[in-house]
Design an enzyme around this catalytic site. Structure first.
Site, short mmCIF file in Angstrom:
data_model
loop_
_atom_site.label_atom_id
_atom_site.label_comp_id
_atom_site.label_asym_id
_atom_site.label_seq_id
_atom_site.Cartn_x
_atom_site.Cartn_y
_atom_site.Cartn_z
N GLU A 1 9.88 -2.47 4.14
CA GLU A 1 9.11 -2.30 2.90
C GLU A 1 10.00 -1.82 1.76
OE1 GLU A 1 4.64 -1.21 4.58
OE2 GLU A 1 6.13 0.39 4.36
N ASP B 1 0.69 5.61 1.62
CA ASP B 1 -0.05 6.66 2.32
C ASP B 1 -0.39 7.81 1.38
OD1 ASP B 1 0.06 5.46 5.01
OD2 ASP B 1 2.21 5.74 4.78
N GLY C 1 0.82 -1.20 0.00
CA GLY C 1 0.00 0.00 0.00
C GLY C 1 0.86 1.26 0.00
#
Length: 261
Positions: free
Chosen positions: A111, A92, A90
């Protein structure tokens, strides 16, 4: 139950489900962290159970590793896998160049390591994460605990000469104590409001002693899958210069939702 999902959660789900269609048998897949990535891990587990998909995942946090075990996604370490075919995660925020802000879930270091060790990175997000310019979401910076206040002061001093709208910085807390990442570091959130030159900022931040990594992902994301509350998904491929829209059938199985009840 599925019918109770609000539009944002439904958008996250359809983006995640569409992104798992890029996964093929035999692939080594980076598994992101966060609420949208959690949908992806559940959908991947469903494909493994129902289609016999054979993959191995490399989780980007202890939370993702635990979820993968729960839903039946085989996992390994990055050291074992060495290189990945694909990472799905994902974001932000993402801008028109697919530059990202990540780290709201405090997993930005793992990540970024996993994403850059992949042939391709696919970002899954609801439409609200798309912005014309990065910076409204606070930029996470992972710092070592030793001398963190000095590191924070150096960050604030460095920001004076950079193209940002605000220079407010804060230590991320977990109750009364500083939040600890999986690597036992702290997170300093930079409330910049607007980032004029993300590439320059990313490079400069990582030169500061005490900074481990920052949450700007530049030239890492290849495709973004944007989910909408009506089940529509937009797939934007920056390398191919293409964009397409389709619909994802919204009939998730009870297995996906079993751990949410």
């Amino acid at each position: 139950m599925p019918a109770d999902l609000n539009p944002i959660d439904k958008a996250k789900f359809v983006a995640a489900k569409r992104a798992t269609e890029f996964v093929e048998t035999g692939m080594k897949v980076g598994l992101g962290t966060g609420s949208t990535a959690a949908w992806m891990v559940r959908c991947l587990g469903e494909r493994i159970r129902e289609e016999g998909l054979r993959v191995v995942g490399v989780p980007t946090s202890s939370r993702t590793a635990e979820l993968a075990r729960q839903v039946g996604v085989p996992i390994t370490t990055l050291d074992e896998a060495k290189w990945l075919d694909l990472t799905i995660d994902g974001a932000d925020e993402f801008d028109p160049n697919l530059a990202l802000i990540k780290g709201g879930g405090a997993a930005l270091l793992q990540e970024k390591i996993v994403a850059t060790a992949s042939d391709q990175m696919i970002v899954i997000a609801d439409a609200a994460k798309e912005v014309a310019q990065l910076g409204a979401f606070p930029l996470p910076v992972e710092v070592i605990p030793f001398g963190w206040q000095t590191t924070k002061a150096l960050i604030e001093e460095t920001l004076v000469s950079l193209d940002v709208l605000s220079r407010e910085c804060s230590l991320r807390m977990n109750g009364a104590k500083p939040l600890m990442t999986d690597e036992s570091n702290y997170i300093v959130d930079l409330h910049l409001k607007r980032i004029g030159n993300p590439r320059q900022l990313a490079l400069v931040l990582n030169q500061i002693p005490g900074v481990v990594e920052n949450g700007l992902f530049i030239d890492i994301c290849d495709i973004v899958v944007i989910g909408h509350g009506d089940g529509r998904v937009t797939v934007r491929d920056i390398n191919a210069g293409s964009e397409s829209d389709d619909f994802v059938e919204f009939k998730p199985s009870d297995n996906i939702f079993a751990d949410m009840e």
